[in-house]
Design an enzyme around this catalytic site. Structure first.
Site, mmCIF file in Angstrom:
data_model
loop_
_atom_site.group_PDB
_atom_site.id
_atom_site.type_symbol
_atom_site.label_atom_id
_atom_site.label_comp_id
_atom_site.label_asym_id
_atom_site.label_seq_id
_atom_site.Cartn_x
_atom_site.Cartn_y
_atom_site.Cartn_z
ATOM 1 C CE1 TYR A 67 40.583 37.481 38.911
ATOM 2 C CE2 TYR A 67 42.463 36.193 39.637
ATOM 3 C CZ TYR A 67 41.140 36.530 39.763
ATOM 4 O OH TYR A 67 40.385 35.941 40.748
ATOM 5 N NE ARG A 70 45.871 37.791 42.495
ATOM 6 C CZ ARG A 70 44.988 36.830 42.807
ATOM 7 N NH1 ARG A 70 43.707 37.028 42.595
ATOM 8 N NH2 ARG A 70 45.408 35.681 43.287
ATOM 9 C CG HIS A 119 42.007 27.548 45.100
ATOM 10 N ND1 HIS A 119 42.270 28.189 46.286
ATOM 11 C CD2 HIS A 119 41.092 26.594 45.382
ATOM 12 C CE1 HIS A 119 41.521 27.643 47.250
ATOM 13 N NE2 HIS A 119 40.813 26.674 46.721
ATOM 14 C CB CYS A 127 38.275 30.591 25.735
ATOM 15 S SG CYS A 127 36.676 31.129 25.087
ATOM 16 C CB CYS A 147 38.549 32.760 22.641
ATOM 17 S SG CYS A 147 38.786 31.118 21.975
ATOM 18 C CB CYS A 150 34.765 30.328 20.325
ATOM 19 S SG CYS A 150 34.978 30.889 22.030
ATOM 20 C CB THR A 188 46.132 28.376 54.634
ATOM 21 O OG1 THR A 188 44.757 28.567 54.257
ATOM 22 C CG2 THR A 188 46.263 27.112 55.464
ATOM 23 C CB SER A 189 43.178 32.528 57.107
ATOM 24 O OG SER A 189 42.494 32.419 55.861
ATOM 25 C CD GLU A 215 46.652 36.221 61.466
ATOM 26 O OE1 GLU A 215 46.959 37.303 61.983
ATOM 27 O OE2 GLU A 215 45.946 36.117 60.449
#
Ligand code: BV8
Ligand code: ZN
Length: 243
Positions: A67, A70, A119, A127, A147, A150, A188-189, A215
């Protein structure tokens, strides 16, 4: 591009439009999609290897690093003409709802106002234990940052497979889809649930369904209008035809 006159006529007098977008609308900004074989994000890994709580428990560092990679990729790109065309469309339509599966934040960056991020957003970090969002974390590359409150592990503020979607966003998306006069499914697929069910909810309530995708998808046989090509090219043409 020539659009069917009845679509243009209907679009100009429609008051409630809902758009669902997927990774395809960010492809022309230079971001990989999920299922494109050659360079898809998951070409090297399977979704459950990375985008799931089990993956994070099994190997938090692998997931955190994927991530982080990304996030860096997203910081390097800009919205494309497709994102900006949706901003223009929103200005012309009385009730416009943009539902996105994308976690790159590019719709908001482009200026879209009424955006539902189903999403989550990969640029946000929270955290894993207490849920506190944080904008800063240690840059120690050896371990997953923790975090400050905590000491729990930090994670991207996205919805993983097997996790529930944010309730408020999902409820707003479902009610908007049910009320839509025109529902666009763009880039979107149509594989991931429950986002993929929104087009069917709209269709069952009499909405006109328009697909814009590179497609054909499982939705294509059920749509009223299908345009196969690049959303960054088709959307600006469509908005121009509305003017
Ligand atoms: C849940 C965030 C349960 C993370 C993502 C079996 C059957 C049905 C469902 C399931 C099943 N097994 C499991 C499930 C449920 C599962 C699911 O749907 N699995 C799929 C794989 C079958 N869903 C879930 O787990 C969801 N949660 O169900 O909770 C629950 C219930 C109650 C209580 C507790 C729990 C959570 C789903 C969310 C997962 N998170 N993203 C991250 O990003 O890492 S999903 C991920 O896929 C992205 O968000 C992405 O947007 C999304 C969908 O992919 P697409 O956007 O469609 O991208 P894709 O590459 O597939 O397609 C791009 C398209 O664009 C292509 O068609 C391409 O041709 C086109 N294109 C390319 N370039 C262009 C273009 N089009 C136009 N122009 C271009 N230039
Ligand atoms: Zn915490």
């Amino acid at each position: 591009m020539n659009f069917p006159p009845d679509l243009i006529r209907f679009l100009t007098k429609t008051e409630r439009i809902v758009v669902l977008t997927g990774a395809g609308v960010s492809q022309e900004s230079g971001l990989s999609t999920f299922r494109d074989s050659q360079d898809g994000l998951w070409a090297r890994y399977k979704p459950e290897d990375l985008a799931s709580p089990e993956a994070f428990t099994r190997d938090p560092k692998l997931v955190w690093d994927w991530y982080a990679w990304r996030r860096e990729a997203i910081k390097g790109v800009r919205p494309n003409a497709g994102h900006y065309a949706l901003v223009e469309m929103e200005k012309k339509i009385t009730e416009f709802t943009l539902i996105t599966q994308n976690v790159d934040g590019l719709h908001c960056l482009a200026g879209s106002k009424n955006v539902l991020e189903l999403h989550g957003n990969v640029l946000r970090v929270r955290c894993a234990d207490c849920g506190t969002l944080t904008g800063t974390w240690g840059d120690d590359t050896e371990s997953v940052p923790r975090c400050e409150k905590c000491d729990g592990l930090l994670r991207p503020d996205v919805v993983w497979f097997g996790e529930s979607l944010p309730r408020a966003e999902l409820e707003s998306a479902v009610s908007a889809a049910r009320e839509a006069q025109i529902f666009f499914s763009i880039g979107t697929s149509g594989v991931v649930q429950p986002a993929a069910a929104l087009a069917h909810a709209a269709r069952n309530n009499g909405s006109v369904i328009v697909e814009i995708n590179a497609e054909p998808t499982p939705l294509t046989p059920k749509v009223d209008f299908a345009f196969h090509g690049k959303s960054g090219e088709i959307l600006p043409e469509l908005v121009k035809a509305l003017t």
